[in-house]
Write an enzyme that holds these catalytic residues in place. Structure first.
Site, short mmCIF file in Angstrom:
data_model
loop_
_atom_site.label_atom_id
_atom_site.label_comp_id
_atom_site.label_asym_id
_atom_site.label_seq_id
_atom_site.Cartn_x
_atom_site.Cartn_y
_atom_site.Cartn_z
N ASP A 76 42.32 34.81 41.93
CA ASP A 76 43.52 35.69 42.43
C ASP A 76 42.88 36.87 43.03
OD1 ASP A 76 42.22 37.18 40.46
OD2 ASP A 76 43.95 37.40 39.38
N SER A 77 41.44 36.89 43.55
CA SER A 77 40.86 37.62 44.29
C SER A 77 41.21 37.61 45.66
CB SER A 77 39.36 37.48 44.47
OG SER A 77 39.03 36.02 44.52
N GLU A 115 32.00 38.66 33.60
CA GLU A 115 32.09 39.35 34.72
C GLU A 115 31.49 40.94 34.40
OE1 GLU A 115 35.44 39.42 37.46
OE2 GLU A 115 34.79 40.91 38.54
N ASP A 139 43.59 30.16 39.53
CA ASP A 139 43.58 31.33 38.70
C ASP A 139 44.99 31.95 38.20
OD1 ASP A 139 42.27 33.27 37.60
OD2 ASP A 139 41.57 34.30 39.31
N LYS A 168 42.17 29.20 35.10
CA LYS A 168 41.61 30.06 34.47
C LYS A 168 42.35 31.12 34.06
CE LYS A 168 38.98 33.24 37.16
NZ LYS A 168 39.56 34.83 36.59
N GLU A 199 42.35 35.17 32.10
CA GLU A 199 41.60 36.70 31.93
C GLU A 199 41.93 36.86 30.58
OE1 GLU A 199 42.05 39.84 34.46
OE2 GLU A 199 41.36 38.41 36.16
O1 KIV Z 1 39.57 35.70 41.26
C1 KIV Z 1 38.25 35.77 41.36
O2 KIV Z 1 37.88 35.37 42.33
C2 KIV Z 1 37.72 35.57 39.87
C3 KIV Z 1 36.29 35.49 40.20
C4 KIV Z 1 35.63 36.80 40.57
C5 KIV Z 1 35.53 35.05 38.92
O3 KIV Z 1 38.24 35.83 38.56
#
Ligand code: KIV
Length: 270
Positions: free
Chosen positions: A44-45, A182, A83, A113, A115
């Protein structure tokens, strides 16, 4: 060879270090896949790297599915992880199951993924029980920056380290196949890695993790220098190379050097 969660797990036993990467579309995923990266994360970056937001908080399920499906079209071998964005799983287990399912059905992802540590264990168990593999994520969890007070290094006190280790064990016990850690001091990354039997994938967590992950833009030098996090290493300067190419292109057009005959569809007589 297609990377599976089992093969990623096995990397811990073999002691082989491995490099993971984010990707956000067909082109970046194809290059990462062809380079032999075993795990590609559509993070989600993308809210910051691709969509220009200040944080990951505004990213929606529709944004994530759009980019995950594009990345999936570029992947042959890597395990592709989608994510789950802010507020796509926090409301209830049902909401988390529904949205995680969309990553596999509509996005073409192999896993999701999530969090969060112990608080997410019930959701992780439900996902795994329903056939959806989960990559955990503890330490600095950017979806919680408002509550954390900013992008801060985590695990600075013995109590915080103990909480992180407990989170790591809870995520593992719930069935996650690996765990992103992280922004913690290297000793903490090492301690968490020793505390669990699943691979840890560090980002700003030192060399003691089983694997590492970088954001695509940080890795290839597309993040503006003033925004690049301390833990990221630029393995190329694509921003500099692109700026040079765009200047050369304009110069060539303005001076009449482009296009020339080699770029033209000449008729046989010409
Ligand atoms: O969103 C993302 O790119 C991430 C990575 C930095 C692990 O969560």
């Amino acid at each position: 060879m297609k990377w599976t969660t089992e093969k990623i797990r096995a990397l811990k036993k073999s002691g082989e270090k491995f490099a993971c990467l984010t990707a956000y579309d067909w082109g970046t995923a194809r290059l990462a896949d062809e380079a032999g990266i075993p795990l590609i994360l559509v993070g989600d970056s993308l809210g910051m790297t691709v969509l220009g937001y200040e944080t990951t908080l505004p990213v929606t399920m529709e944004d994530m599915l759009h980019h995950t499906a594009a990345a999936a079209r570029g992947v042959r071998s890597a395990l592709l992880v989608g994510d789950m964005p802010f507020m796509s799983f926090q409301v209830s287990i049902e909401q988390g199951l529904t949205n995680a399912g969309r990553f596999l059905k509509e996005g073409g992802a192999d896993a999701v993924k999530i969090e969060g540590g112990a608080i997410r264990a019930p959701l992780i168990s439900a996902l795994v029980a329903n056939g959806i593999p989960v990559l955990g994520h503890i330490g600095l969890t950017p979806q919680s920056i408002r509550e954390m007070g900013g992008y801060r290094v985590q695990g600075r006190t013995p109590e915080a380290v103990e909480r992180l280790a407990a989170d790591a064990r809870a995520v593992e016990a719930a069935g996650a196949f690996a765990l992103v850690v992280e922004c913690v001091p290297p000793g903490v990354g090492f301690a968490i890695t020793r505390a669990v039997d699943i691979p840890t994938i560090g980002i700003g967590a030192g060399p003691g993790c089983d694997g590492q992950i970088l954001v695509w833009h940080d890795c290839v030098g597309l993040t503006p220098a003033e925004r690049a996090p301390r833990f990221a290493r630029r393995f190329a300067d694509l921003e500099g190379e692109i700026r040079r190419a765009l200047k050369d292109y304009q110069d060539a057009v303005r001076s009449g050097r482009f296009p020339d005959d080699t770029h033209c569809y000449l008729t046989p007589s010409s």
